[in-house]
Design a protein around this motif. Structure first.
Motif, PDB file in Angstrom:
ATOM      1  N   ASP A  87       0.894  -1.297   0.085  1.00  0.00           N
ATOM      2  CA  ASP A  87      -0.037   0.213   0.158  1.00  0.00           C
ATOM      3  C   ASP A  87       0.923   1.191  -0.071  1.00  0.00           C
ATOM      4  O   ASP A  87       1.573   1.512   0.988  1.00  0.00           O
ATOM      5  CB  ASP A  87      -0.818   0.047   1.235  1.00  0.00           C
ATOM      6  N   GLY A  88       0.884   2.099  -1.237  1.00  0.00           N
ATOM      7  CA  GLY A  88       1.780   3.005  -1.323  1.00  0.00           C
ATOM      8  C   GLY A  88       1.471   4.387  -0.718  1.00  0.00           C
ATOM      9  O   GLY A  88       2.094   5.381  -0.886  1.00  0.00           O
ATOM     10  N   VAL A 140       3.885   2.727   2.782  1.00  0.00           N
ATOM     11  CA  VAL A 140       4.389   3.858   2.819  1.00  0.00           C
ATOM     12  C   VAL A 140       3.765   4.938   3.539  1.00  0.00           C
ATOM     13  O   VAL A 140       2.532   5.242   2.896  1.00  0.00           O
ATOM     14  CB  VAL A 140       4.969   4.341   1.322  1.00  0.00           C
ATOM     15  N   ASP A 141       4.240   5.244   4.670  1.00  0.00           N
ATOM     16  CA  ASP A 141       3.486   6.424   5.194  1.00  0.00           C
ATOM     17  C   ASP A 141       3.909   7.648   4.566  1.00  0.00           C
ATOM     18  O   ASP A 141       5.268   8.284   4.887  1.00  0.00           O
ATOM     19  CB  ASP A 141       3.831   6.449   6.763  1.00  0.00           C
ATOM     20  N   VAL A 142       3.325   8.273   3.722  1.00  0.00           N
ATOM     21  CA  VAL A 142       3.713   9.449   3.154  1.00  0.00           C
ATOM     22  C   VAL A 142       3.258  11.032   3.768  1.00  0.00           C
ATOM     23  O   VAL A 142       2.910  11.946   3.418  1.00  0.00           O
ATOM     24  CB  VAL A 142       3.085   9.715   1.513  1.00  0.00           C
ATOM     25  N   ALA A 371      -0.263   1.520  -6.345  1.00  0.00           N
ATOM     26  CA  ALA A 371      -1.525   1.525  -5.630  1.00  0.00           C
ATOM     27  C   ALA A 371      -1.353   2.135  -4.295  1.00  0.00           C
ATOM     28  O   ALA A 371      -0.298   1.654  -3.616  1.00  0.00           O
ATOM     29  CB  ALA A 371      -2.245  -0.054  -5.709  1.00  0.00           C
ATOM     30  N   GLY A 372      -2.327   2.952  -3.836  1.00  0.00           N
ATOM     31  CA  GLY A 372      -2.247   3.284  -2.412  1.00  0.00           C
ATOM     32  C   GLY A 372      -3.572   3.777  -1.990  1.00  0.00           C
ATOM     33  O   GLY A 372      -4.631   4.309  -2.902  1.00  0.00           O
ATOM     34  N   THR A 373      -3.941   3.722  -0.723  1.00  0.00           N
ATOM     35  CA  THR A 373      -5.261   4.167  -0.408  1.00  0.00           C
ATOM     36  C   THR A 373      -5.614   5.353   0.337  1.00  0.00           C
ATOM     37  O   THR A 373      -6.759   5.747   0.327  1.00  0.00           O
ATOM     38  CB  THR A 373      -5.825   2.738   0.647  1.00  0.00           C
ATOM     39  N   ASP A 374      -4.603   5.868   0.890  1.00  0.00           N
ATOM     40  CA  ASP A 374      -4.597   6.898   2.029  1.00  0.00           C
ATOM     41  C   ASP A 374      -5.273   6.458   3.098  1.00  0.00           C
ATOM     42  O   ASP A 374      -5.979   7.217   3.819  1.00  0.00           O
ATOM     43  CB  ASP A 374      -5.456   8.179   1.308  1.00  0.00           C
ATOM     44  N   GLY A 411       4.547  -0.627  -6.278  1.00  0.00           N
ATOM     45  CA  GLY A 411       4.853  -0.360  -4.872  1.00  0.00           C
ATOM     46  C   GLY A 411       6.364  -0.482  -4.414  1.00  0.00           C
ATOM     47  O   GLY A 411       6.896   0.243  -3.851  1.00  0.00           O
ATOM     48  N   ALA A 412       7.126  -1.708  -5.315  1.00  0.00           N
ATOM     49  CA  ALA A 412       8.476  -1.725  -5.097  1.00  0.00           C
ATOM     50  C   ALA A 412       9.326  -0.595  -5.661  1.00  0.00           C
ATOM     51  O   ALA A 412      10.164  -0.188  -4.858  1.00  0.00           O
ATOM     52  CB  ALA A 412       8.890  -3.173  -5.459  1.00  0.00           C
TER      53      ALA A 412
END
Length: 427
Positions: A87-88, A140-142, A371-374, A411-412
């Motif tokens: 999860d990006g 990844v905690d952005v 891919a990422g969800t927030d 994601g990688a």
């Protein structure tokens, strides 16, 4: 060989959990599953995957792979094995519940924000486990408070935790004082000099990414904040650190990429992307994270028409999920009148078709997608939220194998890791 039936395992979890655990003391063989490598669309039926020293030692058709004599063998007919999901885009300082963004919906009279943060920190080990149970082995905690660095350290020393990469406080054009309990997740930075100083301090602290919150308020243009954006990116790049930018309008996203952004962490929501924007992303090798679901979930929560997936009901944190329905029972003085009216009217909440069309166009143009969800935002629970994101990406027109590729190889790429995201020896 030691043989063990694993018929109870569902689609992916076995390999994902093995990948998140300490190095195995002896070789392990997964025999008989269908092996999926989304990065190149490889599908191997009746495969054998051999794990040794926490790495994939061999993968291929069972007829071609030799299983070591001392291996523990897991028989997995009719099951699937693939790389761990990534999860990006997540935020550990947010719970996913109703009380986690007082700057959006201020319910501090019901639950003080300090109490919300205390609960988030207390349940962190459980949050880690819910990612793994969802098949998500890296996140990844952005952007968040400097406590993010403690989250990463705890994940690094916890067996049942995903790999965690982090950004520090968001360098922002706007302030969010209601989120400041002494370790602010968002810092309003108004000059290039202050931006450079903040970037240097974050890099010394050990962040993996720098994040910019590029918010253009009414009466402003992207050019107003661009000097700060350019200074932030230049200072980070001088230290070899990539920069992710929140820029959800087309012209703001264009300005961010022109300034050197490496990652756009949301879709462009306001209008269709144009040919020039597509070329700009391609020429600058920008990674695009669509986060289609987060706006949908805010809308659904605020009209109390939540349509959670089965996975979210099963794998989400129960108290967090339950809080999302509190708007039905909170006393009127706590709920803004316009929000109460919307709940009573119960309008439909259509999906964001502009964002979906933009994702499809950028993907078809060869722009790399992660891919990422927030996750952590209101209505977007940690762990299983990724499955709703997949559904929306499918609605946007991406094929299943393409979606899985964004959550593995994509994601990688975001993590800067060449040892993740694929099912092949050495991973």
């Amino acid at each position: 060989m030691h043989r063990l039936s694993l018929r109870r395992w569902a689609l992916v979890p076995l390999l994902l959990l093995l990948g998140a655990c300490p190095a195995l003391a002896q070789p392990t063989a997964l025999v008989g599953p269908t092996a999926l490598n989304p990065a190149d669309s490889t599908v191997i039926e009746d495969a054998t995957v051999v794990l040794k020293d926490d790495r994939i030692a061999a993968v291929g058709p069972s007829s071609d792979v030799t299983v070591p004599d001392d291996a523990t063998v897991h028989e997995m007919p009719n099951k699937y094995v693939m790389p761990g999901l990534i999860d990006g885009h997540v935020h550990f300082f947010q719970s996913g519940g109703l009380y986690t963004r007082p700057d959006v919906l201020d319910l501090r009279a019901k639950r003080p924000y300090a109490e919300e943060l205390r609960r988030i920190k207390e349940r962190l080990p459980d949050t880690f486990r819910r990612y793994l149970r969802s098949g998500v082995t890296s996140v990844v905690d952005v952007g968040g408070p400097m406590w993010n660095l403690d989250v990463r350290a705890r994940a690094d020393t916890t067996a049942m935790a995903p790999t965690v990469a982090v950004a520090g406080p968001l360098i922002s054009s706007v302030e969010r004082p209601s989120l400041d309990e002494g370790d602010p997740p968002i810092l309003q930075i108004t000059t290039p000099e202050a931006a450079r100083k903040e970037v240097r301090e974050q890099i010394i602290a050990g962040v993996d990414l720098v994040k910019i919150w590029y918010i253009v308020r009414q009466g402003e243009t992207p050019a107003d904040y661009r000097p700060v954006v350019e200074a932030t990116i230049d200072e980070a790049h001088n230290a070899g650190i990539r920069v992710a930018v929140h820029a959800t309008e087309l012209e703001t996203a264009r300005a961010a990429v022109e300034a050197g952004a490496d990652v756009l962490v949301h879709s462009v929501f306001d209008k269709p992307v144009d040919d020039a924007f597509v070329r700009l992303l391609r020429e600058n090798d920008v990674l695009y994270i669509p986060t289609l679901m987060v706006r949908e979930r805010y809308r659904e929560t605020f009209v109390q028409q939540l349509d959670l997936t089965t996975a979210e009901h099963r794998l989400g944190q129960k108290d967090v999920i339950a809080s999302l329905f509190d708007l039905r029972t909170l006393p009127d003085p706590l709920v803004p009148p316009e929000l109460r009216q919307r709940i009573q009217q119960a309008p439909e909440t259509p999906s964001d078709t502009v964002a979906m069309r933009n994702l499809k166009r950028l993907h078809d143009a060869g722009i790399p997608i992660a891919a990422g969800t927030d996750a952590g935002n209101i209505g977007t629970p940690h762990g299983p939220a990724l499955f709703r994101e997949f559904e929306l990406m499918r609605t946007a027109g991406l094929a299943p194998q393409e979606i899985l590729a964004t959550a593995t190889a994509g994601g990688a790429r975001l993590l800067g890791r060449d040892d993740l995201g694929q099912l092949k020896p050495g991973m």
